[in-house]
Design a protein around this motif. Structure first.
Motif, PDB file in Angstrom:
ATOM      1  N   ALA A 157      -8.441  -8.150  -6.074  1.00  0.00           N
ATOM      2  CA  ALA A 157      -7.389  -7.492  -6.854  1.00  0.00           C
ATOM      3  C   ALA A 157      -7.605  -7.704  -8.347  1.00  0.00           C
ATOM      4  CB  ALA A 157      -6.016  -8.002  -6.435  1.00  0.00           C
ATOM      5  N   TRP A 212      -3.950   3.660 -10.069  1.00  0.00           N
ATOM      6  CA  TRP A 212      -4.655   2.988  -8.993  1.00  0.00           C
ATOM      7  C   TRP A 212      -3.694   2.246  -8.070  1.00  0.00           C
ATOM      8  CZ3 TRP A 212     -10.060   0.719 -10.535  1.00  0.00           C
ATOM      9  CH2 TRP A 212     -10.886   1.766 -10.960  1.00  0.00           C
ATOM     10  N   ALA A 213      -2.594   1.735  -8.619  1.00  0.00           N
ATOM     11  CA  ALA A 213      -1.591   1.085  -7.766  1.00  0.00           C
ATOM     12  C   ALA A 213      -1.038   2.098  -6.768  1.00  0.00           C
ATOM     13  CB  ALA A 213      -0.467   0.495  -8.614  1.00  0.00           C
ATOM     14  N   LEU A 218      -3.711   2.870  -4.193  1.00  0.00           N
ATOM     15  CA  LEU A 218      -3.868   1.788  -3.222  1.00  0.00           C
ATOM     16  C   LEU A 218      -2.790   1.863  -2.137  1.00  0.00           C
ATOM     17  CD1 LEU A 218      -4.891  -1.252  -5.457  1.00  0.00           C
ATOM     18  CD2 LEU A 218      -6.260  -0.165  -3.664  1.00  0.00           C
ATOM     19  N   VAL A 219      -1.597   2.277  -2.507  1.00  0.00           N
ATOM     20  CA  VAL A 219      -0.529   2.451  -1.514  1.00  0.00           C
ATOM     21  C   VAL A 219      -0.936   3.532  -0.515  1.00  0.00           C
ATOM     22  CG1 VAL A 219       1.860   3.226  -1.174  1.00  0.00           C
ATOM     23  CG2 VAL A 219       1.321   1.607  -3.001  1.00  0.00           C
ATOM     24  N   GLU A 257      -3.913   2.266   1.611  1.00  0.00           N
ATOM     25  CA  GLU A 257      -3.463   1.262   2.575  1.00  0.00           C
ATOM     26  C   GLU A 257      -2.788   1.938   3.770  1.00  0.00           C
ATOM     27  OE1 GLU A 257      -0.424  -2.542   2.978  1.00  0.00           O
ATOM     28  OE2 GLU A 257      -0.372  -1.331   1.167  1.00  0.00           O
ATOM     29  N   LEU A 263      -7.231  -5.151   2.839  1.00  0.00           N
ATOM     30  CA  LEU A 263      -6.682  -4.149   1.920  1.00  0.00           C
ATOM     31  C   LEU A 263      -5.180  -4.314   1.663  1.00  0.00           C
ATOM     32  CD1 LEU A 263      -7.244  -1.737   0.095  1.00  0.00           C
ATOM     33  CD2 LEU A 263      -6.978  -0.246   2.092  1.00  0.00           C
ATOM     34  N   PRO A 264      -4.335  -4.562   2.675  1.00  0.00           N
ATOM     35  CA  PRO A 264      -2.903  -4.751   2.369  1.00  0.00           C
ATOM     36  C   PRO A 264      -2.644  -5.926   1.414  1.00  0.00           C
ATOM     37  CG  PRO A 264      -3.197  -4.332   4.700  1.00  0.00           C
ATOM     38  CD  PRO A 264      -4.566  -4.527   4.119  1.00  0.00           C
ATOM     39  N   ARG A 315      -3.691  -4.894  -2.062  1.00  0.00           N
ATOM     40  CA  ARG A 315      -2.693  -4.016  -2.667  1.00  0.00           C
ATOM     41  C   ARG A 315      -1.504  -4.814  -3.194  1.00  0.00           C
ATOM     42  NH1 ARG A 315       2.096  -3.272  -2.362  1.00  0.00           N
ATOM     43  NH2 ARG A 315       2.151  -3.651  -0.146  1.00  0.00           N
ATOM     44  N   ARG A 316      -1.048  -5.797  -2.411  1.00  0.00           N
ATOM     45  CA  ARG A 316       0.087  -6.630  -2.853  1.00  0.00           C
ATOM     46  C   ARG A 316      -0.280  -7.436  -4.099  1.00  0.00           C
ATOM     47  NH1 ARG A 316       0.589  -7.269   2.648  1.00  0.00           N
ATOM     48  NH2 ARG A 316      -0.523  -9.245   2.611  1.00  0.00           N
ATOM     49  N   TYR A 335      -2.639  -6.753  -6.280  1.00  0.00           N
ATOM     50  CA  TYR A 335      -2.821  -5.805  -7.378  1.00  0.00           C
ATOM     51  C   TYR A 335      -1.464  -5.431  -7.961  1.00  0.00           C
ATOM     52  CZ  TYR A 335      -4.461  -1.766 -10.023  1.00  0.00           C
ATOM     53  OH  TYR A 335      -4.740  -0.886 -11.036  1.00  0.00           O
ATOM     54  N   GLN A 336      -0.493  -5.137  -7.086  1.00  0.00           N
ATOM     55  CA  GLN A 336       0.843  -4.769  -7.555  1.00  0.00           C
ATOM     56  C   GLN A 336       1.465  -5.921  -8.343  1.00  0.00           C
ATOM     57  OE1 GLN A 336       2.375  -1.631  -7.226  1.00  0.00           O
ATOM     58  NE2 GLN A 336       3.684  -2.559  -8.773  1.00  0.00           N
TER      59      GLN A 336
END
Length: 180
Positions: free
Chosen positions: A11, A27-28, A31-32, A35, A88-89, A92-93, A95-96
């Motif tokens: 991330a 990108w956020a 990514l959602v 995912e 990946l999940p 994503r978290r 990264y967020q």
């Protein structure tokens, strides 16, 4: 494999790359979407199957990432190549979280006995924003077992103002004979 440190490193690298191109929020959102696509049961099973080769998975990644930024598609290909699509999940978290931190935002999870109205949610977000000095986004859920009040979680901080907790504290103080 410990997912948290790996997800954090991926991330951070992805966020730095997005920042170079001024695409952090885009990108956020991507990514959602990615995912969600990778979480489809058949897709998840496909990527988890060790007998399917990296080349075939790379083609599937290209289909999943169609229409997304090429660098993000390459990143997804790297995950598939390293057999890390299951991370990946968590990526994503993480990264967020990095995005929120860079924008001075925090996520608050609020649990109440009954559903909050939009006005109550807005007032709560405003009050938390003032208290924390950051923009607060409220994610509310209901748990009738707390009886009343609310429980707020921001990061690793918990503010428990539930009636259930107060009753348990009163019960404990009465049991020890220290009620005032």
């Amino acid at each position: 494999m410990a997912k948290a440190p790996i997800a954090r490193r991926y991330a951070q690298a992805l966020f730095a790359l997005a920042a170079e191109h001024g695409r952090q929020e885009a990108w956020a959102e991507a990514l959602v979407r990615l995912e969600a696509a990778a979480a489809e049961p058949t897709v998840a099973l496909y990527f988890a199957e060790p007998r399917i080769g990296v080349e075939a998975k790379a083609k599937t990644v290209a289909l999943l990432a169609e229409g997304e930024d090429a660098l993000l598609a390459n990143f997804l290909g790297l995950l598939a190549e390293r057999r890390a699509m299951g991370v990946l999940p968590a990526i994503r978290r993480e990264y967020q979280g990095l995005l929120d931190e860079s924008l001075g935002r925090v996520q608050a999870t609020v649990t109440t006995a009954v559903a909050l109205t939009d006005a109550q949610r807005a007032r709560l977000a405003q009050g938390l924003s003032q208290a924390l000095g950051k923009q607060v986004s409220v994610d509310a859920s209901e748990e009738p077992a707390i009886i009343g009040g609310l429980v707020v979680r921001v990061g690793d901080q918990v503010i428990d103002g539930s009636v259930r907790t107060r009753l348990e504290a009163l019960r404990a103080s009465l049991a020890h004979g220290s009620a005032s």
